[in-house]
Design a protein around this motif. Structure first.
Motif, PDB file in Angstrom:
ATOM      1  N   ASP A   1       0.674  -6.475  -4.121  1.00  0.00           N
ATOM      2  CA  ASP A   1       0.696  -5.146  -4.892  1.00  0.00           C
ATOM      3  C   ASP A   1      -0.521  -4.993  -5.882  1.00  0.00           C
ATOM      4  O   ASP A   1      -1.135  -3.922  -5.641  1.00  0.00           O
ATOM      5  CB  ASP A   1       1.985  -5.377  -5.897  1.00  0.00           C
ATOM      6  CG  ASP A   1       3.304  -5.257  -5.431  1.00  0.00           C
ATOM      7  OD1 ASP A   1       3.320  -4.598  -4.268  1.00  0.00           O
ATOM      8  OD2 ASP A   1       4.204  -5.635  -6.069  1.00  0.00           O
ATOM      9  N   ALA A   2      -1.102  -6.029  -6.226  1.00  0.00           N
ATOM     10  CA  ALA A   2      -2.492  -6.255  -6.907  1.00  0.00           C
ATOM     11  C   ALA A   2      -3.537  -5.552  -6.052  1.00  0.00           C
ATOM     12  O   ALA A   2      -4.487  -5.113  -6.246  1.00  0.00           O
ATOM     13  CB  ALA A   2      -2.898  -7.544  -7.746  1.00  0.00           C
ATOM     14  N   VAL A   3      -3.311  -6.546  -4.799  1.00  0.00           N
ATOM     15  CA  VAL A   3      -4.274  -6.073  -3.895  1.00  0.00           C
ATOM     16  C   VAL A   3      -4.262  -4.643  -3.146  1.00  0.00           C
ATOM     17  O   VAL A   3      -5.300  -3.989  -3.269  1.00  0.00           O
ATOM     18  CB  VAL A   3      -4.141  -7.100  -2.458  1.00  0.00           C
ATOM     19  CG1 VAL A   3      -5.171  -6.679  -1.423  1.00  0.00           C
ATOM     20  CG2 VAL A   3      -4.578  -8.428  -2.901  1.00  0.00           C
TER      21      VAL A   3
ATOM     22  N   HIS B   1     -14.737 -10.431  -2.867  1.00  0.00           N
ATOM     23  CA  HIS B   1     -13.380 -11.407  -2.865  1.00  0.00           C
ATOM     24  C   HIS B   1     -12.470 -10.775  -4.064  1.00  0.00           C
ATOM     25  O   HIS B   1     -13.014 -10.190  -5.041  1.00  0.00           O
ATOM     26  CB  HIS B   1     -14.200 -12.565  -3.586  1.00  0.00           C
ATOM     27  CG  HIS B   1     -14.998 -13.599  -2.582  1.00  0.00           C
ATOM     28  ND1 HIS B   1     -15.697 -14.604  -2.825  1.00  0.00           N
ATOM     29  CD2 HIS B   1     -14.965 -13.384  -1.252  1.00  0.00           C
ATOM     30  CE1 HIS B   1     -16.061 -15.061  -1.646  1.00  0.00           C
ATOM     31  NE2 HIS B   1     -15.629 -14.370  -0.888  1.00  0.00           N
ATOM     32  N   LEU B   2     -11.121 -11.063  -3.676  1.00  0.00           N
ATOM     33  CA  LEU B   2     -10.228 -10.721  -4.513  1.00  0.00           C
ATOM     34  C   LEU B   2      -9.036 -11.914  -4.348  1.00  0.00           C
ATOM     35  O   LEU B   2      -8.491 -12.049  -3.589  1.00  0.00           O
ATOM     36  CB  LEU B   2      -9.628  -9.215  -4.196  1.00  0.00           C
ATOM     37  CG  LEU B   2      -8.561  -8.601  -5.069  1.00  0.00           C
ATOM     38  CD1 LEU B   2      -9.234  -8.375  -6.410  1.00  0.00           C
ATOM     39  CD2 LEU B   2      -8.164  -7.459  -4.423  1.00  0.00           C
ATOM     40  N   ALA B   3      -8.833 -12.157  -5.847  1.00  0.00           N
ATOM     41  CA  ALA B   3      -7.755 -13.106  -5.781  1.00  0.00           C
ATOM     42  C   ALA B   3      -6.971 -13.234  -7.134  1.00  0.00           C
ATOM     43  O   ALA B   3      -7.585 -12.496  -8.140  1.00  0.00           O
ATOM     44  CB  ALA B   3      -8.597 -14.697  -5.648  1.00  0.00           C
TER      45      ALA B   3
ATOM     46  N   LEU C   1       0.861  -1.145   0.116  1.00  0.00           N
ATOM     47  CA  LEU C   1      -0.062   0.050  -0.025  1.00  0.00           C
ATOM     48  C   LEU C   1       0.760   1.237   0.044  1.00  0.00           C
ATOM     49  O   LEU C   1       0.531   2.318  -0.706  1.00  0.00           O
ATOM     50  CB  LEU C   1      -1.078   0.086   1.101  1.00  0.00           C
ATOM     51  CG  LEU C   1      -1.926  -1.022   1.139  1.00  0.00           C
ATOM     52  CD1 LEU C   1      -2.799  -1.176   2.497  1.00  0.00           C
ATOM     53  CD2 LEU C   1      -3.347  -0.431   0.264  1.00  0.00           C
ATOM     54  N   ALA C   2       2.080   1.248   0.856  1.00  0.00           N
ATOM     55  CA  ALA C   2       2.808   2.369   0.694  1.00  0.00           C
ATOM     56  C   ALA C   2       3.398   2.643  -0.692  1.00  0.00           C
ATOM     57  O   ALA C   2       3.687   3.821  -1.072  1.00  0.00           O
ATOM     58  CB  ALA C   2       3.994   2.151   1.686  1.00  0.00           C
TER      59      ALA C   2
END
Length: 297
Positions: A178-180, A202-204, A16-17
């Motif tokens: 990174d994608a999340v 949901h995220l995958a 996130l940073a």
């Protein structure tokens, strides 16, 4: 938009940073642990709070699972007192027994494991008491650095010549931290602009794969890159485990809702692993001692 992130050393917090540093519309404040008070919320006045997931809760120390669930409940109470939206990421392992078909968001996990049940109970409390929330269930996270950085752990073990063991009959969708991070900031930006699309998502990564196949692919890609660089390394091996003899246990998350609501597309985990391995190799170029040690091995 100002976000308050907990657990500074977590691989998702680091991701996130990095993502925030590439943007001019996000300000991050990152706390070292999971403790949060109403006074701290009054001081920071964030637009949302983000809590990274406890990865692999099925194999984590039960005390750590309990502590995480209790910390989430304390954060929820503080957010409710100041009407601050809460985003909590959780592991797909909450679906302990898996499902034959892809798992939709409306399916609430019903695990048998006591630690997982505590996490589910925390989610139930959030849904009941904090209308402005996002509960984001994730496939197994991977990253190069930070706590819970699965890929970094795999590379360290392989480079040290240690063997890896992974289930050949547990199917999931590995997910890049990174994608999340990119998805979460995009989702929260839309919420900040008035989307009001709160709830569970949901995220995958794309392409279901067994744990054994994923780890084997990482080893193969690592070996190929090292050979291409002229490095000779006796990498550790990969051994298959089998616990579900009748049929594979499938934890495949259906990520259609996050696409329909926020326009967030799943990222191919193979491409993300390749990109991270390329970055790992570049970092070795900046550390001549690492290459020298590898050749001596």
């Amino acid at each position: 938009m100002k976000l308050l992130i907990l657990d500074a050393g977590h691989c998702l917090s680091l991701a996130l940073a990095r993502e925030a540093n590439r943007r001019s519309d996000v300000e991050l404040l990152i706390e070292p642990g999971l403790a949060l008070t109403v006074a701290r919320l009054d001081e920071v006045r964030p637009d949302a709070l983000v809590i990274p997931p406890l990865s692999r809760p099925l194999t984590a120390d039960p005390a750590a699972v309990t502590a995480h669930a209790e910390a989430v409940m304390a954060c929820m109470a503080a957010c409710r007192a100041r009407d601050v939206p809460l985003t909590w990421c959780v592991s797909d392992q909450l679906y302990e027994d898996g499902f034959e078909s892809p798992i939709d968001e409306h399916v609430i996990p019903e695990p048998r494991d006591e630690g997982l049940r505590q996490l589910v109970a925390a989610g139930d409390r959030i849904r009941a008491e904090l209308p402005r929330h996002l509960i984001v269930r994730l496939g197994p996270l991977f990253a190069l650095e930070g706590s819970h950085a699965w890929l970094g752990e795999l590379l360290d073990t392989l480079m040290a010549g240690g063997d890896l063991r992974a289930e050949s009959d547990v199917i999931f969708c590995p997910t890049s931290a990174d994608a999340v991070a990119m998805a979460l900031i995009g989702m929260l930006q839309q919420q900040h602009c008035g989307a009001e699309a709160w709830g569970s998502y949901h995220l995958a990564g794309t392409e279901p794969v067994s744990a054994y196949t994923f780890v084997s692919m990482v080893r193969t890609q690592l070996s190929t890159r090292l050979e291409g660089r002229g490095e000779t390394v006796a990498l550790g091996g990969v051994k298959a485990l089998s616990h579900h003899h009748d049929q594979p246990l499938r934890r495949v998350l259906n990520c259609r809702r996050v696409l329909n609501v926020f326009g967030v597309h799943q990222k191919p985990w193979r491409l993300e692993v390749g990109r991270m391995l390329d970055a790992w190799c570049l970092a070795r170029d900046d550390d001549p001692g690492a290459t020298k040690e590898a050749d001596q091995a």
